[in-house]
Write an enzyme that holds these catalytic residues in place. Structure first.
Site, PDB file in Angstrom:
ATOM      1  N   GLY A  44      35.367  53.675  39.891  1.00 61.36           N
ATOM      2  CA  GLY A  44      35.443  53.775  41.337  1.00 61.36           C
ATOM      3  C   GLY A  44      35.774  52.413  41.910  1.00 61.36           C
ATOM      4  N   GLN A  49      36.086  45.935  48.095  1.00 58.73           N
ATOM      5  CA  GLN A  49      36.121  45.229  46.818  1.00 58.73           C
ATOM      6  C   GLN A  49      37.459  44.553  46.543  1.00 58.73           C
ATOM      7  OE1 GLN A  49      34.321  48.736  44.565  1.00 58.73           O
ATOM      8  NE2 GLN A  49      33.599  46.955  43.418  1.00 58.73           N
ATOM      9  N   CYS A  94      28.848  47.122  38.585  1.00 62.40           N
ATOM     10  CA  CYS A  94      29.825  47.034  39.663  1.00 62.40           C
ATOM     11  C   CYS A  94      30.891  46.020  39.288  1.00 62.40           C
ATOM     12  CB  CYS A  94      29.103  46.611  40.943  1.00 62.40           C
ATOM     13  SG  CYS A  94      30.181  46.462  42.385  1.00 62.40           S
ATOM     14  N   LEU A  95      32.145  46.345  39.572  1.00 64.66           N
ATOM     15  CA  LEU A  95      33.241  45.423  39.271  1.00 64.66           C
ATOM     16  C   LEU A  95      33.095  44.104  40.035  1.00 64.66           C
ATOM     17  CD1 LEU A  95      36.260  47.910  39.279  1.00 64.66           C
ATOM     18  CD2 LEU A  95      35.062  46.952  37.296  1.00 64.66           C
ATOM     19  N   HIS A 136      27.624  55.321  45.124  1.00 62.31           N
ATOM     20  CA  HIS A 136      27.823  53.894  44.849  1.00 62.31           C
ATOM     21  C   HIS A 136      29.015  53.357  45.645  1.00 62.31           C
ATOM     22  CE1 HIS A 136      27.822  50.259  42.174  1.00 62.31           C
ATOM     23  NE2 HIS A 136      29.082  50.248  42.568  1.00 62.31           N
ATOM     24  N   GLU A 137      30.133  54.078  45.620  1.00 60.60           N
ATOM     25  CA  GLU A 137      31.326  53.628  46.351  1.00 60.60           C
ATOM     26  C   GLU A 137      31.116  53.732  47.854  1.00 60.60           C
ATOM     27  OE1 GLU A 137      33.436  51.918  44.759  1.00 60.60           O
ATOM     28  OE2 GLU A 137      32.605  52.528  42.829  1.00 60.60           O
ATOM     29  N   HIS A 140      29.478  50.774  49.275  1.00 60.55           N
ATOM     30  CA  HIS A 140      30.369  49.631  49.500  1.00 60.55           C
ATOM     31  C   HIS A 140      30.951  49.628  50.908  1.00 60.55           C
ATOM     32  CE1 HIS A 140      30.568  47.345  45.827  1.00 60.55           C
ATOM     33  NE2 HIS A 140      30.759  48.432  45.101  1.00 60.55           N
TER      34      HIS A 140
END
Length: 183
Positions: A44, A49, A94-95, A136-137, A140
């Site tokens: 995701g 991000q 997380c990225l 989660h996304e 963000h």
């Protein structure tokens, strides 16, 4: 085009993202977001991000769970309408926060309203891992990181590692932008 992933500590990650004007063509941005996500081996990616404060995220959770194949999706201006069920714990990463994974409790079922890439409105329910990836996304675009769910004690334990990430003192195999890196 592959964007650099914005690292922990960048203010864009803590800001509530702006709605996208209905009908705006975001197809190229979405294509680039998928390309960036795949390059970083993510499931995701939210617009903040990549440094864009927009209410937009993409998911493709199949690499995480084969039962989630054919879930490559785009969420524009989403609103979670309901979360329900007994919270369950799962280790998230997380990225934007590489090399840190921690247990996060989330409710297992959600109902969400969103627009797809063609500006068709949807209202759908998801559960299990699909719901978790979406939550989660969604966090963000609300300016929330998975580390925000951790106890104060756990946050103190991670503080030096998080500071190192913001300075670029981390090894990743994808491009990143670090807010506190020395120029």
């Amino acid at each position: 085009m592959i964007y650099p992933i914005v690292a922990y500590g960048d203010p864009v990650l803590k800001k509530k993202a702006e709605e996208i004007a209905p009908g705006t063509d975001v197809s190229e941005l979405v294509e680039n977001m998928f390309e960036t996500m795949y390059e970083a081996h993510g499931v995701g990616l939210a617009a903040p991000q990549i440094g864009k404060s927009l209410r937009l995220f993409v998911i493709d959770p199949e690499p995480m769970d084969e039962a989630l194949q054919n879930m490559k999706m785009t969420f524009i201006n989403p609103v979670i309408l309901e979360e329900e069920g007994t919270e369950w714990v799962f280790e998230e990463g997380c990225l934007s926060i590489p090399d840190i994974r921690e247990n996060v409790s989330r409710q297992p079922k959600i109902r969400i309203k969103y627009f797809d890439l063609n500006w068709k409105e949807h209202e759908a329910e998801y559960d299990g891992m699909a719901a978790r990836v979406i939550q989660h996304e969604y966090d963000h675009i609300e300016g929330v990181l998975f580390t925000d769910y951790l106890s104060g004690f756990k946050k103190r334990l991670l503080k030096s590692r998080l500071t190192k990430i913001s300075k670029g003192d981390v090894r990743v195999d994808y491009r990143m932008r670090f807010p506190a890196a020395k120029k």
